[in-house]
Design an enzyme around this catalytic site. Structure first.
Site, PDB file in Angstrom:
ATOM      1  N   GLY A   1       2.096   1.846  10.741  1.00 23.50           N
ATOM      2  CA  GLY A   1       3.049   2.954  10.641  1.00 23.50           C
ATOM      3  C   GLY A   1       3.702   3.325  11.951  1.00 23.50           C
ATOM      4  O   GLY A   1       4.346   4.370  12.058  1.00 23.50           O
TER       5      GLY A   1
ATOM      6  N   GLY B   1       2.668  -1.230   4.247  1.00 25.25           N
ATOM      7  CA  GLY B   1       2.783   0.193   3.939  1.00 25.25           C
ATOM      8  C   GLY B   1       4.233   0.584   3.746  1.00 25.25           C
ATOM      9  O   GLY B   1       4.814   0.441   2.672  1.00 25.25           O
ATOM     10  N   GLY B   2       4.857   1.079   4.817  1.00 23.73           N
ATOM     11  CA  GLY B   2       6.207   1.629   4.745  1.00 23.73           C
ATOM     12  C   GLY B   2       7.216   0.750   4.015  1.00 23.73           C
ATOM     13  O   GLY B   2       7.970   1.229   3.158  1.00 23.73           O
TER      14      GLY B   2
ATOM     15  N   ASN C   1       0.881  -1.169   0.000  1.00 28.34           N
ATOM     16  CA  ASN C   1       0.000   0.000   0.000  1.00 28.34           C
ATOM     17  C   ASN C   1       0.914   1.213   0.000  1.00 28.34           C
ATOM     18  O   ASN C   1       1.485   1.568   1.024  1.00 28.34           O
ATOM     19  CB  ASN C   1      -0.894  -0.022   1.249  1.00 28.34           C
ATOM     20  CG  ASN C   1      -1.700   1.257   1.398  1.00 28.34           C
ATOM     21  OD1 ASN C   1      -1.783   2.059   0.465  1.00 28.34           O
ATOM     22  ND2 ASN C   1      -2.300   1.447   2.562  1.00 28.34           N
ATOM     23  N   TRP C   2       1.061   1.811  -1.171  1.00 26.74           N
ATOM     24  CA  TRP C   2       2.009   2.932  -1.301  1.00 26.74           C
ATOM     25  C   TRP C   2       1.482   4.215  -0.655  1.00 26.74           C
ATOM     26  O   TRP C   2       2.229   5.182  -0.501  1.00 26.74           O
ATOM     27  CB  TRP C   2       2.305   3.187  -2.790  1.00 26.74           C
ATOM     28  CG  TRP C   2       3.123   2.121  -3.455  1.00 26.74           C
ATOM     29  CD1 TRP C   2       3.430   0.878  -2.965  1.00 26.74           C
ATOM     30  CD2 TRP C   2       3.758   2.207  -4.740  1.00 26.74           C
ATOM     31  NE1 TRP C   2       4.205   0.194  -3.867  1.00 26.74           N
ATOM     32  CE2 TRP C   2       4.422   0.985  -4.968  1.00 26.74           C
ATOM     33  CE3 TRP C   2       3.817   3.193  -5.734  1.00 26.74           C
ATOM     34  CZ2 TRP C   2       5.141   0.725  -6.135  1.00 26.74           C
ATOM     35  CZ3 TRP C   2       4.531   2.938  -6.901  1.00 26.74           C
ATOM     36  CH2 TRP C   2       5.187   1.719  -7.090  1.00 26.74           C
ATOM     37  N   LYS C   3       0.202   4.245  -0.336  1.00 26.47           N
ATOM     38  CA  LYS C   3      -0.440   5.437   0.254  1.00 26.47           C
ATOM     39  C   LYS C   3      -0.187   6.669  -0.631  1.00 26.47           C
ATOM     40  O   LYS C   3      -0.139   6.547  -1.844  1.00 26.47           O
ATOM     41  CB  LYS C   3       0.051   5.655   1.685  1.00 26.47           C
ATOM     42  CG  LYS C   3      -0.035   4.393   2.539  1.00 26.47           C
ATOM     43  CD  LYS C   3       0.108   4.664   4.003  1.00 26.47           C
ATOM     44  CE  LYS C   3       0.122   3.346   4.763  1.00 26.47           C
ATOM     45  NZ  LYS C   3      -0.034   3.505   6.178  1.00 26.47           N
TER      46      LYS C   3
ATOM     47  N   GLU D   1      -5.771  -5.300  10.085  1.00 31.53           N
ATOM     48  CA  GLU D   1      -4.758  -4.283  10.368  1.00 31.53           C
ATOM     49  C   GLU D   1      -5.073  -3.561  11.677  1.00 31.53           C
ATOM     50  O   GLU D   1      -5.844  -2.585  11.682  1.00 31.53           O
ATOM     51  CB  GLU D   1      -4.733  -3.248   9.236  1.00 31.53           C
ATOM     52  CG  GLU D   1      -4.371  -3.834   7.885  1.00 31.53           C
ATOM     53  CD  GLU D   1      -3.723  -2.773   7.009  1.00 31.53           C
ATOM     54  OE1 GLU D   1      -2.623  -3.033   6.520  1.00 31.53           O
ATOM     55  OE2 GLU D   1      -4.306  -1.691   6.837  1.00 31.53           O
TER      56      GLU D   1
ATOM     57  N   HIS E   1      -9.683   0.926   4.455  1.00 29.65           N
ATOM     58  CA  HIS E   1      -8.431   1.163   5.193  1.00 29.65           C
ATOM     59  C   HIS E   1      -8.713   2.118   6.356  1.00 29.65           C
ATOM     60  O   HIS E   1      -9.521   3.044   6.216  1.00 29.65           O
ATOM     61  CB  HIS E   1      -7.365   1.745   4.258  1.00 29.65           C
ATOM     62  CG  HIS E   1      -5.998   1.731   4.870  1.00 29.65           C
ATOM     63  ND1 HIS E   1      -5.599   2.690   5.775  1.00 29.65           N
ATOM     64  CD2 HIS E   1      -4.959   0.868   4.750  1.00 29.65           C
ATOM     65  CE1 HIS E   1      -4.360   2.407   6.172  1.00 29.65           C
ATOM     66  NE2 HIS E   1      -3.949   1.314   5.562  1.00 29.65           N
TER      67      HIS E   1
ATOM     68  N   SER F   1       3.076  -2.599  10.210  1.00 27.02           N
ATOM     69  CA  SER F   1       4.528  -2.626  10.438  1.00 27.02           C
ATOM     70  C   SER F   1       5.150  -3.986  10.102  1.00 27.02           C
ATOM     71  O   SER F   1       6.106  -4.418  10.741  1.00 27.02           O
ATOM     72  CB  SER F   1       4.868  -2.214  11.877  1.00 27.02           C
ATOM     73  OG  SER F   1       4.421  -0.882  12.109  1.00 27.02           O
TER      74      SER F   1
ATOM     75  N   GLU G   1      -7.129   4.558   7.442  1.00 24.08           N
ATOM     76  CA  GLU G   1      -6.906   5.977   7.131  1.00 24.08           C
ATOM     77  C   GLU G   1      -8.116   6.559   6.410  1.00 24.08           C
ATOM     78  O   GLU G   1      -8.476   7.724   6.613  1.00 24.08           O
ATOM     79  CB  GLU G   1      -5.617   6.130   6.306  1.00 24.08           C
ATOM     80  CG  GLU G   1      -4.389   5.931   7.202  1.00 24.08           C
ATOM     81  CD  GLU G   1      -3.164   5.396   6.491  1.00 24.08           C
ATOM     82  OE1 GLU G   1      -3.078   5.486   5.260  1.00 24.08           O
ATOM     83  OE2 GLU G   1      -2.265   4.875   7.193  1.00 24.08           O
TER      84      GLU G   1
HETATM   85  C1  PEP Z   1      -0.983  -0.030   5.943  1.00 26.18           C
HETATM   86  O1  PEP Z   1      -1.145   1.172   5.913  1.00 26.18           O
HETATM   87  O2  PEP Z   1      -1.779  -0.764   5.354  1.00 26.18           O
HETATM   88  C2  PEP Z   1       0.159  -0.558   6.684  1.00 26.18           C
HETATM   89  C3  PEP Z   1       0.120  -1.803   7.075  1.00 26.18           C
HETATM   90  O3  PEP Z   1       1.204   0.314   6.939  1.00 26.18           O
HETATM   91  P1  PEP Z   1       2.608  -0.032   7.635  1.00 26.18           P
HETATM   92  O4  PEP Z   1       3.096  -1.320   7.037  1.00 26.18           O
HETATM   93  O5  PEP Z   1       3.488   1.116   7.323  1.00 26.18           O
HETATM   94  O6  PEP Z   1       2.332  -0.209   9.085  1.00 26.18           O
END
Ligand code: PEP
Length: 248
Positions: free
Chosen positions: A173, A234-235, A10-12, A167, A95, A213, A97
């Site tokens: 994050g 994500g990251g 997920n590049w956001k 999640e 999601h 994470s 967010e």
């Molecule tokens: C996400 O936003 O879906 C996510 C899992 O982010 P991160 O891996 O950065 O925690």
């Protein structure tokens, strides 16, 4: 039954179109794995160049958002047929967010799941609890309620193709990952809920990811759990580490 692993990035709101193409080229050899579905969920403006950049590779393209109407006066929105025509196969829905920052509720999320299936897109449906709900020990009821609402009117055949991402919001994050046992507990709970809402055959087919994470260091342990079929990342999806997660 053996479910095919699915590792999705997920590049956001990261990467301009030219940066997106550069990242695809950087990751190209690192994410090779015929046994895994690899997906890049990218910002809308990156979709066309990313579809082009991953042509001929094992990477599938996903989007991060869409609206439930095909076309019309919805300034700033993008529709499922637009995504489909551009080569998108997966769509992230629900999601945290989008729920927390953009106020998306379970009624809209349920409409999006149904619209995605009707349009030939595979939803990656996200659910997860806040730290307060985790501490209050009400997270299981919360997850069950989210999934039950979000899948209202969705058929068993559709759920067999669905991807659900568990999640926990406190792990997104933050660098704080759920332990493999915590993640497995909720992914197992989601599978049992699908068996209750539908049947065991459907529960055996639905793919459930963990997200929060996940990184090159913790992926293998999380992915070794029987009810965790993949990850939403994500990251770490923006770095060469993503290749290590695909091949964990
Ligand atoms: C996400 O936003 O879906 C996510 C899992 O982010 P991160 O891996 O950065 O925690």
């Amino acid at each position: 039954m053996a479910r095919r692993r699915i590792i999705a990035g997920n590049w956001k709101m990261n990467k301009t179109p030219s940066e997106a193409v550069a990242l695809c080229n950087e990751l190209k050899d690192l994410v090779k794995n015929d046994a895994v579905d690899v997906v890049y969920c990218v910002p809308a403006i990156d979709i066309v160049p990313v579809v082009e950049a991953v042509k001929g590779t094992n990477v599938h393209v996903g989007a991060e958002n869409f609206y439930i109407v095909d076309n019309g006066a919805f300034t700033g929105e993008i529709s499922a047929p637009m995504l489909k025509d551009a080569g998108v196969e997966y769509i992230i829905i629900g999601h945290s967010e989008r729920r927390d920052i953009f106020g998306e509720n379970d009624i809209l999320i349920n409409q999006k799941v149904k619209k995605a299936f009707a349009s030939g897109l595979t939803p990656i449906l996200c659910c997860g609890e806040s730290l307060a709900l985790r501490k209050a020990d009400t997270y299981k009821e919360w997850i069950e309620r989210q999934i039950t609402w979000d899948l209202d009117g969705v058929t068993a055949d559709q759920v067999k193709k669905l991807v659900i991402a568990y999640e926990p919001i406190w792990a997104i994050g933050t660098g704080e990952t759920a332990t493999a046992d915590q993640a497995e507990e909720v992914c197992g709970l989601i599978r049992s809920l699908i068996a209750k809402l539908y049947d065991q055959a459907t529960a055996d087919e639905v793919r459930i990811q963990y997200g929060g994470s996940m990184n090159a260091g913790n992926a293998a342990e999380l992915l070794s759990k029987p009810n965790i079929d993949g990850g939403l990342i994500g990251g770490a999806s923006l770095k060469p580490d993503f290749g290590k997660i695909v091949n964990a």
